[in-house]
Design an enzyme around this catalytic site. Structure first.
Site, PDB file in Angstrom:
ATOM      1  N   SER A  45       0.694  -1.313  -0.197  1.00 14.68           N
ATOM      2  CA  SER A  45       0.165  -0.050   0.027  1.00 14.68           C
ATOM      3  C   SER A  45       1.342   1.460  -0.524  1.00 14.68           C
ATOM      4  O   SER A  45       0.075   2.599  -0.359  1.00 14.68           O
ATOM      5  CB  SER A  45      -1.033  -0.320   1.336  1.00 14.68           C
ATOM      6  OG  SER A  45      -1.929  -1.283   1.243  1.00 14.68           O
ATOM      7  N   GLY A 235      -4.341  -2.163  -0.063  1.00 17.04           N
ATOM      8  CA  GLY A 235      -3.542  -1.627  -1.805  1.00 17.04           C
ATOM      9  C   GLY A 235      -2.977  -0.264  -1.840  1.00 17.04           C
ATOM     10  O   GLY A 235      -4.079   0.396  -1.142  1.00 17.04           O
ATOM     11  N   CYS A 262      -9.070  -1.532   4.468  1.00 20.77           N
ATOM     12  CA  CYS A 262      -8.386  -0.687   3.404  1.00 20.77           C
ATOM     13  C   CYS A 262      -8.632  -0.041   2.749  1.00 20.77           C
ATOM     14  O   CYS A 262      -9.720  -0.154   2.044  1.00 20.77           O
ATOM     15  CB  CYS A 262      -6.791  -0.627   4.176  1.00 20.77           C
ATOM     16  SG  CYS A 262      -6.690   0.764   3.631  1.00 20.77           S
ATOM     17  N   GLN A 266     -12.677   1.037   0.599  1.00 20.47           N
ATOM     18  CA  GLN A 266     -12.381   2.087  -0.069  1.00 20.47           C
ATOM     19  C   GLN A 266     -13.813   1.384  -0.969  1.00 20.47           C
ATOM     20  O   GLN A 266     -14.338   2.110  -1.686  1.00 20.47           O
ATOM     21  CB  GLN A 266     -11.306   3.211  -0.429  1.00 20.47           C
ATOM     22  CG  GLN A 266     -10.489   3.461   1.060  1.00 20.47           C
ATOM     23  CD  GLN A 266      -9.401   3.827   0.377  1.00 20.47           C
ATOM     24  OE1 GLN A 266      -9.185   3.662  -0.440  1.00 20.47           O
ATOM     25  NE2 GLN A 266      -9.016   4.778   1.652  1.00 20.47           N
ATOM     26  N   ASN A 304      -3.306   2.448   8.120  1.00 24.53           N
ATOM     27  CA  ASN A 304      -1.963   3.196   6.433  1.00 24.53           C
ATOM     28  C   ASN A 304      -3.098   3.030   5.606  1.00 24.53           C
ATOM     29  O   ASN A 304      -3.724   2.697   4.485  1.00 24.53           O
ATOM     30  CB  ASN A 304      -1.082   2.240   6.350  1.00 24.53           C
ATOM     31  CG  ASN A 304      -0.837   2.045   4.766  1.00 24.53           C
ATOM     32  OD1 ASN A 304      -0.334   3.691   4.090  1.00 24.53           O
ATOM     33  ND2 ASN A 304       0.577   1.783   3.527  1.00 24.53           N
ATOM     34  N   GLY A 306      -4.346   7.000   3.128  1.00 26.70           N
ATOM     35  CA  GLY A 306      -4.256   8.371   2.663  1.00 26.70           C
ATOM     36  C   GLY A 306      -5.867   8.995   1.940  1.00 26.70           C
ATOM     37  O   GLY A 306      -6.406  10.329   1.979  1.00 26.70           O
ATOM     38  N   HIS A 346      -6.181  -1.406  10.093  1.00 27.79           N
ATOM     39  CA  HIS A 346      -5.972  -3.367   9.357  1.00 27.79           C
ATOM     40  C   HIS A 346      -6.100  -4.239  10.806  1.00 27.79           C
ATOM     41  O   HIS A 346      -4.997  -4.376  11.395  1.00 27.79           O
ATOM     42  CB  HIS A 346      -4.389  -3.032   9.290  1.00 27.79           C
ATOM     43  CG  HIS A 346      -4.165  -2.190   8.252  1.00 27.79           C
ATOM     44  ND1 HIS A 346      -4.273  -2.900   6.503  1.00 27.79           N
ATOM     45  CD2 HIS A 346      -4.489  -0.820   7.548  1.00 27.79           C
ATOM     46  CE1 HIS A 346      -4.044  -2.299   5.417  1.00 27.79           C
ATOM     47  NE2 HIS A 346      -3.639  -0.857   6.112  1.00 27.79           N
ATOM     48  N   GLU A 348      -5.539  -6.919  10.565  1.00 31.08           N
ATOM     49  CA  GLU A 348      -4.028  -8.305  10.541  1.00 31.08           C
ATOM     50  C   GLU A 348      -3.050  -7.176  11.708  1.00 31.08           C
ATOM     51  O   GLU A 348      -2.253  -8.350  11.613  1.00 31.08           O
ATOM     52  CB  GLU A 348      -4.183  -8.342   9.266  1.00 31.08           C
ATOM     53  CG  GLU A 348      -3.205  -7.713   8.457  1.00 31.08           C
ATOM     54  CD  GLU A 348      -3.850  -6.104   8.240  1.00 31.08           C
ATOM     55  OE1 GLU A 348      -4.942  -6.215   8.350  1.00 31.08           O
ATOM     56  OE2 GLU A 348      -2.938  -5.121   7.254  1.00 31.08           O
TER      57      GLU A 348
HETATM   58  N1  GLN Z   1      -3.510   0.250   3.189  1.00 31.60           N
HETATM   59  C1  GLN Z   1      -4.661   0.595   1.812  1.00 31.60           C
HETATM   60  O1  GLN Z   1      -5.328  -0.434   1.895  1.00 31.60           O
HETATM   61  C2  GLN Z   1      -4.657   2.070   1.510  1.00 31.60           C
HETATM   62  C3  GLN Z   1      -5.646   2.733   0.566  1.00 31.60           C
HETATM   63  C4  GLN Z   1      -5.476   3.562  -0.323  1.00 31.60           C
HETATM   64  N2  GLN Z   1      -4.448   3.529  -1.049  1.00 31.60           N
HETATM   65  C5  GLN Z   1      -5.210   4.913   0.174  1.00 31.60           C
HETATM   66  O2  GLN Z   1      -4.057   5.306   0.840  1.00 31.60           O
HETATM   67  O3  GLN Z   1      -6.202   5.127   0.880  1.00 31.60           O
END
Ligand code: GLN
Length: 368
Positions: A45, A235, A262, A266, A304, A306, A346, A348
């Site tokens: 990611s 991702g 994540c 979205q 993690n 954005g 997350h 995990e």
């Molecule tokens: N860790 C992720 O899946 C990040 C999701 C997406 N790329 C974001 O930055 O929001």
């Protein structure tokens, strides 16, 4: 060797290079985890991002193959206040310096990471360049300004696996201390948009046999495996830029139980017709407080991301389940009648607290 970090706003930091030599551009972001730098480095990611750690001493326990979250280092560059010279840990087979060198990723140490992070918090995540090759300030700032940024970019297609595979690595070296392991009774297809391997370990641990398919797979390809449930992974990049993945998720909703994490969360939001937006400086760390709106319990979570799903754009049959207590943004959702739920954070961990591992159990129970 001297190295420089230049930001698109014209700020230049001078420090020492470590890892590989060379030059790299990316979105400069910060992570507040005290430990877990190897998991951060290998999380897909972070593709296209130069990561700075807020914790001042990094590298003290070296690196080990056991802590990989994917096949390689994925960050565009790495920034630390102080790099440990002599790592000490019985599990370690390489130093952080050697690990980055072997992965051909540039690092910088010895800059004022507090000043950098304050700047990113006030002005927002910024594009930047890290270089040991070009040390001319004006030239570096110009190159930082030319970096295209994250919005509108499909980075998923750069990190998806080439073909489908079965996860055979079980639950890893340490995971069994976290969730009691169960025999495999459920078959799950995990759609891989740049998945962290600990998700596969956690799914295995709660009793799932997992087939991983590339994030570019169609709904028909996913359903051809006749799974009991479908998992949507994390991702990189802008979720709104991966139309093919949103279409696949739209075609899967209502067919099988679905759990997303994540980017997966979205994509579910977008498939339900909601909108996503870019956060000012994102959430990255292992200490983000989240309230479960169903139980009112607080979870300390690893994050993690954005981008974020705008809860005011959710349809009435999709409800918020989790809220971030730092900024009240959406951290989880579920459908009111279909077996579909997701979280922005997350569960995990890898690295981080295990407060939210119950979600893997919830997914297994949802499959009957
Ligand atoms: N860790 C992720 O899946 C990040 C999701 C997406 N790329 C974001 O930055 O929001």
């Amino acid at each position: 060797m001297q190295a420089k970090l230049a930001l698109a706003d014209g700020t230049v930091f001078t420090g020492r290079g470590f890892g590989a030599t060379g030059e790299t551009t990316g979105e400069v972001v910060f992570n507040t985890s005290m430990t877990g730098y190897q998991e951060v480095l290998t999380d897909p990611s972070y593709t296209g991002q130069i990561v700075t750690m807020t914790y001042p001493l990094i590298g003290n326990y070296g690196t080990t193959p056991d802590d990989q979250e994917s096949t390689r280092v994925q960050v565009a560059g790495f920034i630390v206040r102080e790099l440990t010279r002599v790592p000490s840990n019985f599990r370690s087979n390489n130093s952080l310096d050697g690990f980055l060198k072997a992965s051909n990723v540039v690092g910088i140490e010895g800059i004022d990471t507090r000043a950098l992070v304050r700047r990113l918090r006030v002005r927002g995540s910024m594009n930047g360049i890290l270089s040991t090759a070009d040390l001319d300030d004006a030239s570096l700032v110009k190159k930082a300004r030319e970096f295209p940024g994250m919005e509108g970019r499909d980075l998923v297609s750069e990190v998806v696996p080439k073909q489908a595979f079965k996860w055979k690595d079980g639950f890893g070296a340490f995971a069994d201390h976290v969730i009691p392991s169960k025999p495999a009774t459920k078959r799950v297809v995990a759609i891989d948009y740049g998945m962290k391997w600990n998700i596969l370990r956690c799914l295995t641990q709660v009793g799932c046999e997992v087939t991983v398919v590339p994030g570019t797979a169609s709904a028909d390809e996913v359903l051809s495996h006749n799974p009991d449930g479908i998992f949507l992974s994390n991702g990189p990049g802008d979720p709104a830029a991966v139309g093919y993945a949103i279409d696949t998720v739209k075609n899967l909703i209502g067919k099988k139980p679905i759990f997303g994490i994540c980017l997966g969360h979205q994509l579910l939001g977008l498939a339900f017709g909601a909108k996503t937006f870019k956060l000012k400086f994102g959430h990255r760390g292992a200490n983000q407080p989240v309230r479960n709106e169903l139980t009112k319990q607080i979870e300390i979570t690893t994050q993690n991301h954005g981008f974020s799903v705008d809860p005011s754009t959710l349809p009435s049959n999709v409800v918020p389940t989790h809220i971030n207590l730092n900024d009240n943004t959406l951290e989880g959702l579920k459908h009111t009648s279909l077996p579909v739920f997701s979280v922005q954070y997350h569960p995990e961990a890898a690295a981080g607290p295990h407060d939210s591992s119950y979600l893997f159990e919830d997914f297994r129970k949802m499959m009957g």
